[in-house]
Design a protein around this motif. Structure first.
Motif, PDB file in Angstrom:
ATOM      1  N   LEU A   4       4.592  17.501   0.985  1.00  0.00           N
ATOM      2  CA  LEU A   4       3.497  16.767   0.363  1.00  0.00           C
ATOM      3  C   LEU A   4       3.806  16.551  -1.109  1.00  0.00           C
ATOM      4  CD1 LEU A   4       0.499  18.532   2.078  1.00  0.00           C
ATOM      5  CD2 LEU A   4       1.407  16.272   2.576  1.00  0.00           C
ATOM      6  N   GLN A   5       4.652  15.568  -1.381  1.00  0.00           N
ATOM      7  CA  GLN A   5       5.049  15.282  -2.742  1.00  0.00           C
ATOM      8  C   GLN A   5       4.522  13.916  -3.135  1.00  0.00           C
ATOM      9  OE1 GLN A   5       9.161  16.282  -3.674  1.00  0.00           O
ATOM     10  NE2 GLN A   5       9.364  17.122  -1.615  1.00  0.00           N
ATOM     11  N   ASP A   6       4.062  13.797  -4.346  1.00  0.00           N
ATOM     12  CA  ASP A   6       3.452  12.570  -4.834  1.00  0.00           C
ATOM     13  C   ASP A   6       4.500  11.705  -5.516  1.00  0.00           C
ATOM     14  OD1 ASP A   6       1.647  10.694  -5.538  1.00  0.00           O
ATOM     15  OD2 ASP A   6       0.260  12.068  -6.559  1.00  0.00           O
ATOM     16  N   ARG A 121       3.414   3.843  -3.278  1.00  0.00           N
ATOM     17  CA  ARG A 121       2.973   5.055  -3.963  1.00  0.00           C
ATOM     18  C   ARG A 121       3.212   6.298  -3.110  1.00  0.00           C
ATOM     19  NH1 ARG A 121      -1.226   1.455  -5.051  1.00  0.00           N
ATOM     20  NH2 ARG A 121      -2.707   2.481  -3.660  1.00  0.00           N
ATOM     21  N   ARG A 122       3.255   6.137  -1.797  1.00  0.00           N
ATOM     22  CA  ARG A 122       3.507   7.244  -0.890  1.00  0.00           C
ATOM     23  C   ARG A 122       4.554   6.811   0.136  1.00  0.00           C
ATOM     24  NH1 ARG A 122       0.394   8.970  -4.165  1.00  0.00           N
ATOM     25  NH2 ARG A 122      -1.408  10.341  -3.855  1.00  0.00           N
ATOM     26  N   LEU A 123       5.342   7.788   0.598  1.00  0.00           N
ATOM     27  CA  LEU A 123       6.370   7.538   1.596  1.00  0.00           C
ATOM     28  C   LEU A 123       6.214   8.556   2.722  1.00  0.00           C
ATOM     29  CD1 LEU A 123       9.030   6.234   2.620  1.00  0.00           C
ATOM     30  CD2 LEU A 123      10.263   7.867   1.162  1.00  0.00           C
ATOM     31  N   ILE A 124       6.138   8.063   3.962  1.00  0.00           N
ATOM     32  CA  ILE A 124       6.064   8.914   5.143  1.00  0.00           C
ATOM     33  C   ILE A 124       7.294   8.643   5.991  1.00  0.00           C
ATOM     34  CG2 ILE A 124       4.783   9.467   7.252  1.00  0.00           C
ATOM     35  CD1 ILE A 124       2.240   8.538   5.815  1.00  0.00           C
ATOM     36  N   LEU A 125       8.024   9.685   6.361  1.00  0.00           N
ATOM     37  CA  LEU A 125       9.180   9.559   7.239  1.00  0.00           C
ATOM     38  C   LEU A 125       8.825  10.103   8.618  1.00  0.00           C
ATOM     39  CD1 LEU A 125      12.106  10.756   4.928  1.00  0.00           C
ATOM     40  CD2 LEU A 125      11.140   8.455   5.191  1.00  0.00           C
ATOM     41  N   THR A 126       9.067   9.302   9.657  1.00  0.00           N
ATOM     42  CA  THR A 126       8.805   9.743  11.021  1.00  0.00           C
ATOM     43  C   THR A 126      10.130  10.035  11.718  1.00  0.00           C
ATOM     44  OG1 THR A 126       8.780   7.499  11.943  1.00  0.00           O
ATOM     45  CG2 THR A 126       6.692   8.372  11.123  1.00  0.00           C
ATOM     46  N   GLN A 176      15.800  11.719   0.262  1.00  0.00           N
ATOM     47  CA  GLN A 176      15.992  12.207  -1.104  1.00  0.00           C
ATOM     48  C   GLN A 176      14.804  11.843  -1.996  1.00  0.00           C
ATOM     49  OE1 GLN A 176      18.601  14.203  -1.580  1.00  0.00           O
ATOM     50  NE2 GLN A 176      19.158  13.755   0.560  1.00  0.00           N
ATOM     51  N   ARG A 177      13.945  10.948  -1.521  1.00  0.00           N
ATOM     52  CA  ARG A 177      12.756  10.559  -2.273  1.00  0.00           C
ATOM     53  C   ARG A 177      11.582  11.453  -1.893  1.00  0.00           C
ATOM     54  NH1 ARG A 177      12.361   4.656  -3.750  1.00  0.00           N
ATOM     55  NH2 ARG A 177      14.516   3.995  -4.033  1.00  0.00           N
ATOM     56  N   PRO A 178      10.608  11.624  -2.772  1.00  0.00           N
ATOM     57  CA  PRO A 178       9.407  12.387  -2.396  1.00  0.00           C
ATOM     58  C   PRO A 178       8.747  11.764  -1.178  1.00  0.00           C
ATOM     59  CG  PRO A 178       9.468  12.018  -4.763  1.00  0.00           C
ATOM     60  CD  PRO A 178      10.567  11.183  -4.189  1.00  0.00           C
ATOM     61  N   HIS A 179       8.404  12.586  -0.212  1.00  0.00           N
ATOM     62  CA  HIS A 179       7.863  12.049   1.036  1.00  0.00           C
ATOM     63  C   HIS A 179       7.071  13.113   1.779  1.00  0.00           C
ATOM     64  CE1 HIS A 179      11.600  14.064   2.322  1.00  0.00           C
ATOM     65  NE2 HIS A 179      10.973  14.269   3.479  1.00  0.00           N
ATOM     66  N   LEU A 180       6.346  12.647   2.782  1.00  0.00           N
ATOM     67  CA  LEU A 180       5.745  13.533   3.766  1.00  0.00           C
ATOM     68  C   LEU A 180       6.524  13.343   5.063  1.00  0.00           C
ATOM     69  CD1 LEU A 180       2.034  14.166   4.557  1.00  0.00           C
ATOM     70  CD2 LEU A 180       3.563  13.519   6.390  1.00  0.00           C
ATOM     71  N   LEU A 181       6.922  14.428   5.673  1.00  0.00           N
ATOM     72  CA  LEU A 181       7.698  14.379   6.908  1.00  0.00           C
ATOM     73  C   LEU A 181       6.766  14.518   8.103  1.00  0.00           C
ATOM     74  CD1 LEU A 181      10.510  14.228   8.203  1.00  0.00           C
ATOM     75  CD2 LEU A 181      10.585  16.725   8.118  1.00  0.00           C
ATOM     76  N   TYR A 200      -2.939  12.143   2.745  1.00  0.00           N
ATOM     77  CA  TYR A 200      -1.772  11.845   1.900  1.00  0.00           C
ATOM     78  C   TYR A 200      -1.706  10.347   1.592  1.00  0.00           C
ATOM     79  CZ  TYR A 200       3.246  11.473   0.735  1.00  0.00           C
ATOM     80  OH  TYR A 200       4.452  11.214   0.135  1.00  0.00           O
ATOM     81  N   ALA A 201      -2.072   9.530   2.576  1.00  0.00           N
ATOM     82  CA  ALA A 201      -2.052   8.083   2.371  1.00  0.00           C
ATOM     83  C   ALA A 201      -3.192   7.608   1.481  1.00  0.00           C
ATOM     84  CB  ALA A 201      -2.105   7.365   3.716  1.00  0.00           C
ATOM     85  N   GLY A 202      -4.253   8.418   1.372  1.00  0.00           N
ATOM     86  CA  GLY A 202      -5.381   8.047   0.534  1.00  0.00           C
ATOM     87  C   GLY A 202      -6.634   7.689   1.299  1.00  0.00           C
TER      88      GLY A 202
END
Length: 484
Positions: A4-6, A121-126, A176-181, A200-202
């Protein structure tokens, strides 16, 4: 596991980007975050890509469903030279009316340019166990009949391998970027994780509708039916239920080819001694460039890696065979995986896909790996492309079972004496006959043999005709003399 990184301080605009491999739950997450009138995540909008009528129509319908006003008429390339021009002029101002918008991609070719133009502003990796990804991708192609487009763009086993390998390389950079996995295996069982994704998405809560699926006309209704219209665990561990054969071998090969993916995202690792090393699709130490030319991977005529890959050998065999079946042929395609050949054949030929797992409408399902073959009245021809090496360690026994149909067989095989120096086991092959032994086994099973040895690299084509048992066992010329 989540991170959970912003990305505080990112420019305003796109709120969230969902990036992942295909078949990793990315559309589920996308629709969780798409709430009519409040938020909209565009699934595969192809903003920087070529014009696609299907994509344009789907995104247009998605905007209308969400209460936006993209205009009454669909955009056309005659009016808008590039889709990006239309997106920025028409769609982007509409999206700006919403508190939250974003994109989802599983083809990661343009993500750097997309992020530079529309920084999220946010990145989620699936992600998901790589073996499950492969098998689920094959199933999707079968259910949606995506196998072949106009003899140009393939959706077959070779494409699955190349697509996954390409996107694994891009995911390793994205992580390598801030993200939620969001691991698929965790998302479907952990309601708390789903709520963390939403927050996390807002947003405050997950959407209760499937906006992107609805805009696509619920083309994936088979999937919704499987899960009962809700989030379920029925697709977790798909690899475990896949019977032995070419598809399972492909899943294992991708898993052993890209072990860094399993290590990075916390999945079961293949044993180090089984890793595939020195392959053209692997990451090169110290070189961040993706080794796969993605546009070429979309072409049916792309040769693929320099190494022998069974999935590409299968593609070559289909391309060679498609125009050669006789008028009126009704062909049983054993352990076929994708239905690619179905839409490659000229009119007047019928293709009956047979596999060990249900992969779509029109498939016959039979436990071929257990020696149980289906009855198919009216068939005139058997196809065993990319099958003989995978299905039975006792190849003569398999040939005897095929002989029971009393029909001609067109088969491919990589004879052991044509593959010296190649690790056959690493390719998933379970038997290893020489040309001489193969011809002898065919004759003893009750076939006459015409062979085109090494017709496609080390791949040979066999035309087997059923004969009487006495004739089949009679002496014949040596195998080398039987090449057409």
């Amino acid at each position: 596991m989540t991170e959970l990184q912003d990305t505080a301080g990112a420019p305003a605009g796109m709120a969230v980007a969902i990036m992942g491999l295909m078949r990793t739950g990315s559309t589920l997450v996308t629709d969780m975050l798409s709430q009519r009138g409040r938020s909209l995540i565009l699934s595969e909008p192809n903003i920087l890509g070529m014009w696609s009528p299907n994509t344009v129509e789907r995104i247009h319908q998605l905007a209308l469903n969400n209460g936006l006003d993209p205009g009454a008429e669909l955009p056309s390339p005659e009016r808008w030279p590039r889709y990006q021009n239309y997106f920025e002029t028409v769609l982007l101002p509409q999206l700006a009316r919403l508190p939250l918008w974003g994109v989802k991609y599983v083809d990661l070719i343009d993500w750097r340019e997309t992020f530079e133009r529309y920084p999220p502003r946010r990145l989620i990796l699936t992600v998901r166990d790589l073996r499950d990804v492969v098998i689920s991708a094959i199933d999707r192609i079968g259910h949606l009949r995506l196998a072949f487009y106009g003899r140009r763009h393939m959706r077959d086993e070779a494409w699955v391998l190349a697509n996954i390998a390409y996107n694994v390389h891009e995911l390793m950079a994205l992580r390598q970027r801030p993200h939620l996995l969001a691991r698929y295996e965790d998302v479907v069982v952990d309601e708390g994780l789903r709520q963390r994704i939403v927050e996390y998405a807002g947003l405050e809560s997950a959407a209760g509708t499937r906006e992107n699926l609805a805009a696509g006309g619920f083309s994936r209704q088979w999937e919704l039916n499987k899960h009962g219209g809700a989030v379920s665990t029925r697709s977790v561990g798909r690899y475990a239920s896949e019977p032995p054969g070419p598809v399972k071998a492909l899943a294992e090969r991708a898993w052993r080819l890209l072990p860094e993916y399993s290590e990075a995202f916390g999945f079961e690792m293949p044993p180090p001694e089984s890793w595939i090393r020195g392959h053209a699709f692997q990451r090169r130490p110290g070189d961040e460039a993706n080794p796969i030319d993605y546009p070429k991977s979309e072409s049916a005529l792309w040769a693929g890696p320099t190494e022998i890959e069974p999935s590409f050998q299968l593609r070559h065999a289909r391309l060679a065979l498609a125009g050669r079946l006789p008028e009126g042929a009704v062909a049983i395609d054993f352990a076929c995986g994708t239905p690619a050949l179905s839409v490659m054949l000229p009119k007047g030929r019928r293709h009956i896909p047979v596999d060990m797992a249900p992969r779509g409408q029109g498939y016959r399902v039979a436990p071929l790996h257990e020696g149980k073959f289906p009855k198919v009245p009216g068939a005139t021809l058997l196809l065993a492309l990319h099958v003989l090496e995978f299905l039975d360690a006792d190849l003569p026994r398999l040939l005897r079972r095929l002989r029971l149909y009393d029909l001609p067989v067109i088969a491919t095989y990589h004879a052991a004496d044509d593959t010296e120096g190649i690790d056959r086991v690493a390719l998933g092959w379970v038997n290893h006959l020489s040309r001489k032994a193969l011809v002898a086994a065919c004759r003893q099973a009750g076939f006459s043999v015409k062979a085109r040895w090494r017709a496609d690299g080390p791949q040979s084509f066999l035309h087997l005709e059923p004969v009487s048992l006495g004739e089949a066992q009679a002496p014949g010329p040596p195998p080398s003399a039987q090449a057409d």
